[in-house]
Design a protein around this motif. Structure first.
Motif, PDB file in Angstrom:
ATOM      1  N   TYR A 209       0.692  -1.098   0.092  1.00 63.20           N
ATOM      2  CA  TYR A 209       0.105   0.138  -0.089  1.00 63.20           C
ATOM      3  C   TYR A 209       0.693   1.210   0.120  1.00 63.20           C
ATOM      4  O   TYR A 209       1.800   1.387   0.625  1.00 63.20           O
ATOM      5  CB  TYR A 209      -0.818   0.089   1.274  1.00 63.20           C
ATOM      6  N   ASP A 210       0.230   2.196  -0.758  1.00 56.67           N
ATOM      7  CA  ASP A 210       1.095   3.662  -0.713  1.00 56.67           C
ATOM      8  C   ASP A 210       0.528   4.144   0.570  1.00 56.67           C
ATOM      9  O   ASP A 210      -0.487   3.959   0.948  1.00 56.67           O
ATOM     10  CB  ASP A 210       0.278   4.565  -1.716  1.00 56.67           C
TER      11      ASP A 210
ATOM     12  N   ALA B 199      -6.608   9.692   4.583  1.00 59.17           N
ATOM     13  CA  ALA B 199      -7.071   8.393   3.972  1.00 59.17           C
ATOM     14  C   ALA B 199      -8.081   8.000   5.252  1.00 59.17           C
ATOM     15  O   ALA B 199      -8.935   7.449   4.588  1.00 59.17           O
ATOM     16  CB  ALA B 199      -5.710   7.753   4.341  1.00 59.17           C
TER      17      ALA B 199
ATOM     18  N   GLN C 284       0.133   6.898   1.772  1.00 58.81           N
ATOM     19  CA  GLN C 284      -0.889   8.102   1.663  1.00 58.81           C
ATOM     20  C   GLN C 284      -2.153   7.698   1.751  1.00 58.81           C
ATOM     21  O   GLN C 284      -3.199   8.144   2.034  1.00 58.81           O
ATOM     22  CB  GLN C 284      -0.701   8.915   0.361  1.00 58.81           C
ATOM     23  N   GLU C 285      -2.282   6.186   1.169  1.00 57.69           N
ATOM     24  CA  GLU C 285      -3.764   5.689   1.101  1.00 57.69           C
ATOM     25  C   GLU C 285      -4.111   4.813   2.484  1.00 57.69           C
ATOM     26  O   GLU C 285      -5.459   4.624   2.580  1.00 57.69           O
ATOM     27  CB  GLU C 285      -3.548   4.686   0.099  1.00 57.69           C
TER      28      GLU C 285
END
Ligand code: NAD
Length: 228
Positions: free
Chosen positions: A31-32, A41, A34-35
């Motif tokens: 996962y990024d 998020a 930021q997500e």
């Protein structure tokens, strides 16, 4: 007793099967960040964030401490040891370390999404949507997201100022303010770094480098410091 301060990062738990962050191209378990690891998020997709940390909790609960965690716990026989960890797993405690400060929270606790100071122990591995804190707001994982305050940073900086020996294990020193802590350790204090891939940062030039995986380098260093 002399005071040893140990700053640990994701690298110390890598050999317990918990993946680091930078080693996987800046993705965290695919996962990024930021997500999944920002207040934005959580605003956008709370279920995704909740599911992500539920999985991290499950992984952490299934993982076992490794030889590096145990060696640091054994240091307490001869030193006053404080472990300052960036990790959200509880492997230091489970290895027997009694003085662990979690800079970024600990996944085994739940936290109010309204007041970060309200945290709760957990029984199982899952926080469900609809489970609320005493203020009536949704429970989330007790972790510090990017962009959130790091309340433990000031007490940690004071501890670093008092170190007689300093050890850094398995951190890329890319995440602030945690990475700034080494600047609080007095100049004359012996400083060791254990990492198989030591970050190329000028500030680390004065450190004694042990270019090994944690399960090899940490027990070796602990043996040296215990005089056997
Ligand atoms: P990082 O992923 O940025 O850096 C990992 C470091 O560990 C690198 O320098 C790498 O060379 C080193 N490393 C890899 N394998 C190692 C091994 N076997 N032994 C010793 N060192 C090894 O980690 P970071 O600096 O801690 O920053 C990542 C952030 O992500 C932290 O804030 C942390 O909260 C979070 N995180 C936590 C966990 C966890 O709780 N176990 C796991 C992943 C990420």
């Amino acid at each position: 007793m002399k005071k040893i301060v140990v700053l640990t990062g994701a690298g110390i738990s890598a050999e317990s099967g918990l993946r680091t962050f930078r080693d996987s191209d800046g993705l965290w378990e695919g996962y990024d960040v930021q997500e999944v690891a920002t207040p934005q998020a959580w605003q956008r997709n709370p279920q995704l964030v909740q599911d992500f940390y539920n999985m991290r909790r499950k992984d952490a609960m299934n993982a076992k401490p490794n030889a590096a965690h145990y060696a640091l716990a054994a240091l307490e026989e001869q030193y006053e040891v404080t472990i300052i960890t960036q990790n959200i797993d509880d492997l230091h405690e489970r290895a027997g370390s009694t003085n662990v400060m979690h800079l970024h929270g600990v996944i085994t606790r739940a936290q109010s999404s309204l007041n970060a100071a309200l945290t709760y122990p957990m029984e199982g591995w899952e926080i469900k949507m609809g489970e609320v804190c005493e203020l009536g707001s949704q429970l989330r994982a007790h972790v510090v997201w990017f962009g959130e305050d790091v309340p433990m940073i000031e007490p940690s900086a004071r501890i670093c100022q008092q170190a007689d020996i300093f050890i850094l294990v398995g951190s890329s020193l890319a995440v602030y303010p945690a990475a700034g802590l080494i600047n609080y350790v007095p100049n004359q204090v012996p400083k060791y770094i254990v990492d198989p891939n030591i970050p190329d940062i000028n500030r680390l030039n004065s450190m004694i480098k042990i270019e090994e995986k944690a399960t090899v380098g940490v027990p070796e260093l602990v043996k040296r410091l215990m005089g056997s």
